[in-house]
Design an enzyme around this catalytic site. Structure first.
Site, PDB file in Angstrom:
ATOM      1  N   TRP A 205       0.802  -1.229   0.000  1.00  0.00           N
ATOM      2  CA  TRP A 205       0.000   0.000   0.000  1.00  0.00           C
ATOM      3  C   TRP A 205       0.833   1.276   0.000  1.00  0.00           C
ATOM      4  O   TRP A 205       0.563   2.219  -0.749  1.00  0.00           O
ATOM      5  CB  TRP A 205      -0.976   0.010   1.179  1.00  0.00           C
ATOM      6  CG  TRP A 205      -1.933   1.148   1.052  1.00  0.00           C
ATOM      7  CD1 TRP A 205      -1.897   2.338   1.720  1.00  0.00           C
ATOM      8  CD2 TRP A 205      -3.022   1.235   0.136  1.00  0.00           C
ATOM      9  NE1 TRP A 205      -2.911   3.145   1.286  1.00  0.00           N
ATOM     10  CE2 TRP A 205      -3.616   2.497   0.317  1.00  0.00           C
ATOM     11  CE3 TRP A 205      -3.558   0.362  -0.819  1.00  0.00           C
ATOM     12  CZ2 TRP A 205      -4.719   2.912  -0.429  1.00  0.00           C
ATOM     13  CZ3 TRP A 205      -4.659   0.781  -1.554  1.00  0.00           C
ATOM     14  CH2 TRP A 205      -5.226   2.036  -1.353  1.00  0.00           C
TER      15      TRP A 205
ATOM     16  N   ASP B  97      -2.422  -5.964  -0.796  1.00  0.00           N
ATOM     17  CA  ASP B  97      -3.247  -5.176   0.142  1.00  0.00           C
ATOM     18  C   ASP B  97      -4.559  -4.941  -0.612  1.00  0.00           C
ATOM     19  O   ASP B  97      -4.969  -5.801  -1.404  1.00  0.00           O
ATOM     20  CB  ASP B  97      -2.481  -3.870   0.464  1.00  0.00           C
ATOM     21  CG  ASP B  97      -3.017  -3.114   1.681  1.00  0.00           C
ATOM     22  OD1 ASP B  97      -4.107  -2.524   1.564  1.00  0.00           O
ATOM     23  OD2 ASP B  97      -2.362  -3.090   2.735  1.00  0.00           O
TER      24      ASP B  97
ATOM     25  N   CYS C 137     -11.880   0.079   1.738  1.00  0.00           N
ATOM     26  CA  CYS C 137     -11.884   1.542   1.853  1.00  0.00           C
ATOM     27  C   CYS C 137     -12.181   2.240   0.529  1.00  0.00           C
ATOM     28  O   CYS C 137     -12.929   3.217   0.491  1.00  0.00           O
ATOM     29  CB  CYS C 137     -10.563   2.029   2.438  1.00  0.00           C
ATOM     30  SG  CYS C 137     -10.320   1.408   4.118  1.00  0.00           S
TER      31      CYS C 137
ATOM     32  N   LYS D  29      -4.888  -8.947   7.031  1.00  0.00           N
ATOM     33  CA  LYS D  29      -5.081  -7.582   7.548  1.00  0.00           C
ATOM     34  C   LYS D  29      -6.540  -7.238   7.325  1.00  0.00           C
ATOM     35  O   LYS D  29      -7.034  -7.346   6.197  1.00  0.00           O
ATOM     36  CB  LYS D  29      -4.161  -6.637   6.782  1.00  0.00           C
ATOM     37  CG  LYS D  29      -4.413  -5.152   6.988  1.00  0.00           C
ATOM     38  CD  LYS D  29      -3.338  -4.346   6.242  1.00  0.00           C
ATOM     39  CE  LYS D  29      -3.708  -2.901   6.074  1.00  0.00           C
ATOM     40  NZ  LYS D  29      -2.691  -2.178   5.264  1.00  0.00           N
TER      41      LYS D  29
ATOM     42  N   ASP E 116      -9.318  -4.360   7.553  1.00  0.00           N
ATOM     43  CA  ASP E 116      -9.527  -2.917   7.629  1.00  0.00           C
ATOM     44  C   ASP E 116     -10.874  -2.605   8.291  1.00  0.00           C
ATOM     45  O   ASP E 116     -11.718  -3.493   8.482  1.00  0.00           O
ATOM     46  CB  ASP E 116      -9.488  -2.359   6.199  1.00  0.00           C
ATOM     47  CG  ASP E 116      -8.647  -1.105   6.112  1.00  0.00           C
ATOM     48  OD1 ASP E 116      -8.581  -0.374   7.119  1.00  0.00           O
ATOM     49  OD2 ASP E 116      -8.083  -0.857   5.038  1.00  0.00           O
TER      50      ASP E 116
ATOM     51  N   TRP F  67      -6.991   1.762  12.823  1.00  0.00           N
ATOM     52  CA  TRP F  67      -6.245   3.040  12.964  1.00  0.00           C
ATOM     53  C   TRP F  67      -6.358   3.630  14.373  1.00  0.00           C
ATOM     54  O   TRP F  67      -6.331   4.849  14.550  1.00  0.00           O
ATOM     55  CB  TRP F  67      -6.714   4.071  11.919  1.00  0.00           C
ATOM     56  CG  TRP F  67      -7.239   3.459  10.662  1.00  0.00           C
ATOM     57  CD1 TRP F  67      -6.478   2.849   9.716  1.00  0.00           C
ATOM     58  CD2 TRP F  67      -8.603   3.343  10.251  1.00  0.00           C
ATOM     59  NE1 TRP F  67      -7.287   2.358   8.716  1.00  0.00           N
ATOM     60  CE2 TRP F  67      -8.597   2.656   9.023  1.00  0.00           C
ATOM     61  CE3 TRP F  67      -9.816   3.751  10.784  1.00  0.00           C
ATOM     62  CZ2 TRP F  67      -9.767   2.370   8.325  1.00  0.00           C
ATOM     63  CZ3 TRP F  67     -10.980   3.466  10.095  1.00  0.00           C
ATOM     64  CH2 TRP F  67     -10.948   2.783   8.888  1.00  0.00           C
TER      65      TRP F  67
ATOM     66  N   ARG G 132      -3.379  -1.798  14.333  1.00  0.00           N
ATOM     67  CA  ARG G 132      -2.923  -0.460  13.981  1.00  0.00           C
ATOM     68  C   ARG G 132      -3.309   0.503  15.104  1.00  0.00           C
ATOM     69  O   ARG G 132      -4.401   0.415  15.668  1.00  0.00           O
ATOM     70  CB  ARG G 132      -3.554  -0.033  12.663  1.00  0.00           C
ATOM     71  CG  ARG G 132      -2.851  -0.652  11.441  1.00  0.00           C
ATOM     72  CD  ARG G 132      -1.640   0.147  11.033  1.00  0.00           C
ATOM     73  NE  ARG G 132      -2.079   1.474  10.657  1.00  0.00           N
ATOM     74  CZ  ARG G 132      -2.612   1.754   9.464  1.00  0.00           C
ATOM     75  NH1 ARG G 132      -2.717   0.816   8.539  1.00  0.00           N
ATOM     76  NH2 ARG G 132      -3.009   2.977   9.192  1.00  0.00           N
TER      77      ARG G 132
ATOM     78  N   ASP H  31      -3.114   6.239   8.568  1.00  0.00           N
ATOM     79  CA  ASP H  31      -2.091   5.793   7.617  1.00  0.00           C
ATOM     80  C   ASP H  31      -0.854   6.675   7.723  1.00  0.00           C
ATOM     81  O   ASP H  31      -0.951   7.889   7.926  1.00  0.00           O
ATOM     82  CB  ASP H  31      -2.626   5.856   6.187  1.00  0.00           C
ATOM     83  CG  ASP H  31      -3.661   4.766   5.941  1.00  0.00           C
ATOM     84  OD1 ASP H  31      -3.997   4.043   6.898  1.00  0.00           O
ATOM     85  OD2 ASP H  31      -4.127   4.658   4.793  1.00  0.00           O
TER      86      ASP H  31
HETATM   87  C1  GLA Z   1      -6.623   1.795   4.987  1.00  0.00           C
HETATM   88  C2  GLA Z   1      -5.402   1.135   5.631  1.00  0.00           C
HETATM   89  C3  GLA Z   1      -4.228   1.165   4.658  1.00  0.00           C
HETATM   90  C4  GLA Z   1      -4.592   0.468   3.361  1.00  0.00           C
HETATM   91  C5  GLA Z   1      -5.821   1.135   2.778  1.00  0.00           C
HETATM   92  C6  GLA Z   1      -6.388   0.400   1.578  1.00  0.00           C
HETATM   93  O1  GLA Z   1      -6.431   3.147   4.804  1.00  0.00           O
HETATM   94  O2  GLA Z   1      -5.088   1.797   6.799  1.00  0.00           O
HETATM   95  O3  GLA Z   1      -3.096   0.556   5.235  1.00  0.00           O
HETATM   96  O4  GLA Z   1      -4.838  -0.895   3.613  1.00  0.00           O
HETATM   97  O5  GLA Z   1      -6.876   1.185   3.743  1.00  0.00           O
HETATM   98  O6  GLA Z   1      -7.472   1.116   1.078  1.00  0.00           O
END
Ligand code: GLA
Length: 523
Positions: free
Chosen positions: A49, A85, A134, A161, A163, A197, A214, A218
């Site tokens: 990503w 990703d 996302c 992973k 999200d 996040w 996380r 980002d």
């Molecule tokens: C979120 C995640 C990123 C990535 C994007 C993909 O923002 O935090 O690391 O995986 O989605 O859209």
């Protein structure tokens, strides 16, 4: 709480400082609730990503990166998890099942996983806990948690992973717990990386649910590193140090080392900070196009040894001296400890640390190992020495301090392959063999890997030492088997030779194709 510190620097100036003693937080659960032996040190690997974003991701790109991961030496340094990703790798069909987007991934997601496993790497995939990912381009798992996790297991994913986009109205703890239950039900060992996040403060509950979470937004927009943002992220993640430990890690996001926008000094300082925080080391740069300096930084075994230390303690700031932070609180498996000094000012600084500040008792002889210069100073005697260093702007000096002039590297396990694939033709019983080699790139001898005895009757596994490596012999007997495809997951366990702590388990797949019904009886 504040206390006054007085000490003499290398240049003989008396300094009086107010040091903030870290506020003690609720302790984290010591052990990952799922006793699966996974991610007992922070996961290392690569994710697309940071440098690519979504659109260029496809099978060709991921395979090129996998090849570069091996040829550049990153694999030998310990990086292993790799895969797409959010890169439109699967779609949801009318029957509700997710299937590979064959336009982008013509070998299918199982085919990509086999490629990765054959190279001795582990397979990472990505999804979302809501209705869509996302960008909205891929389906999320909401309402399909069990089928999707089963599908990821069929694709042999080792890492997922998940999200947190498009999750309006969903309870975060319940959602990720359901996903964990779905992973367990699917039966394939998988590292669960939560990606909210910091939403829902996962450090407070997610050790029961996953292996890493996380802690922040980002770290950059795809394509370019953002130094200031990365430093904000480090500042947030640092405070969460009590919550990290073996099998449950704070994740301040993927690495920006080697991306456009950073100087060599920043690359080195950034990497030192992530190692000091026991952060997952998922490289985020284009591995096909790296400078020698980037490779040297990403593969520095002495820095990685701090990150991958079996005790799994996250270091933190013990003192701020203007724009300079002094990081410690990271004991290492051999009784040594890591110390980092980071200068966020605009001019160079001379910094002095009293041995007592980092817990070295009076009249103790100690050695200081510089983890970037690869030199050792000492022995010094704690009662009459200060540790004095000069730090350039943006730079971090990274040390390991020990009573002994020996700085062992913890085990880093590298496999030649994670897949044994065998085919038996004809109706007469046969014995087939497939070998896996596990090499310890650390510096201490490992005992023999122990095989978990939950393997099927048609398979037997034995382990032997071969110098620094161990060979794992897989013997398949086809006597009495019906025509068909057979699959087993073999798990091996070990403990760290110095601290005796459990090491992350090694898993691999054995695939057997039997083309005809075979006579005879099973062993
Ligand atoms: C979120 C995640 C990123 C990535 C994007 C993909 O923002 O935090 O690391 O995986 O989605 O859209």
């Amino acid at each position: 709480m504040k206390r006054i510190l007085i000490f003499i620097t290398a240049v003989g100036v008396a300094i009086v400082l107010c040091a903030t003693i870290p506020h003690t937080q609720e302790p984290a659960p010591r052990i990952h609730a799922v006793d699966d032996g996974l991610a007992l040190t922070p996961p290392m690997g690569w994710y697309p990503w940071n440098i690519f974003g979504q659109d260029p991701q496809n099978e060709k790109l991921i395979k090129e990166i996998v090849d570069a991961l091996v040829s550049s030496g990153l694999k030998d340094a310990g990086y292993s998890y790799v895969g797409p990703d959010e890169g439109i790798c699967f779609l949801r069909g009318n029957d509700g099942r997710i299937t590979t987007n064959l336009e982008r991934y013509p070998s299918g997601l199982l085919g990509l996983g086999n490629y990765i496993h054959q190279k001795g790497l582990k397979y990472a995939l990505y999804t979302d806990a809501g209705t869509h990912t996302c960008s909205g381009a891929m389906p999320g798992t909401k309402g399909h948690e069990f089928e999707d996790m089963r599908q990821f297991a069929e694709w042999r994913a080792d890492y997922i992973k998940i999200d947190w986009c498009n999750t309006e109205g969903q309870d975060i703890v319940k959602t990720y717990t359901t996903l964990r239950d779905a992973q367990r039900a699917a039966g394939h060992p998988i590292v669960h990386s939560l990606c909210s996040w910091g939403d829902g403060e996962p450090w407070k509950w997610a050790a029961q649910v996953g292996h890493l979470w996380r802690t922040t937004t980002d770290i950059c927009a795809p394509g370019k590193a953002d130094w200031d943002l990365a430093m904000n992220i480090a500042a947030i993640n640092e405070k969460l140090f009590p919550w990290a430990g073996p099998g449950h890690w704070n994740d301040p996001d993927m690495l920006i080392t080697g991306m456009p926008g950073l100087s060599e000094v920043q690359n080195r300082a950034f990497f030192s900070l992530w190692c000091m925080m026991a952060a997952p080391l998922m490289a985020g740069n284009d591995l096909r196009d790296m400078s020698t300096s980037t490779i040297r930084i990403l593969t520095n075994p002495e820095a990685i040894a701090v990150d991958q230390d079996p005790l799994g303690v996250q270091g933190h700031i013990i003192r701020m001296d203007g724009k300079v932070s002094i990081w410690a609180g990271k004991p290492l498996f051999d009784g040594s400890q890591a110390v980092l000094i980071f200068n966020q000012g605009t001019s160079w600084e001379a910094v002095a640390i009293q041995p007592s500040e980092i817990g070295i008792s009076q009249k103790t002889a100690f050695y200081v190992r510089d983890l970037w210069r690869h030199t050792t100073a000492g022995p010094s005697i704690s009662s009459n020495s200060v540790i004095s260093v000069r730090v350039e702007p943006n730079d971090a000096r990274f040390f390991r301090i020990s009573r002994s002039n020996d700085f062992p590297l913890p085990p880093i396990i590298v496999a030649n392959t994670y897949r044994v694939s065998l085919r038996a033709g004809g109706s007469s019983p046969q014995e087939l063999n497939g070998m896996i080699t596990l090499t310890n790139k650390g510096s201490s001898e490992l005992s023999l890997w122990k095989v978990r005895q939950d393997i099927p009757d048609w398979l037997s596994v034995s382990v032997a030492k071969n110098g620094r490596s161990q060979t794992v012999a897989n013997t398949v007997s086809t006597a009495g088997l019906k025509k068909g495809l057979y699959h087993a997951v073999v798990r091996l366990d070990n403990t760290d030779p110095i601290s005796a702590k459990p090491m992350s388990a090694v898993y691999y797949d054995v695939d057997l194709e039997v083309t005809d019904d075979v006579g005879g009886t099973l062993r």
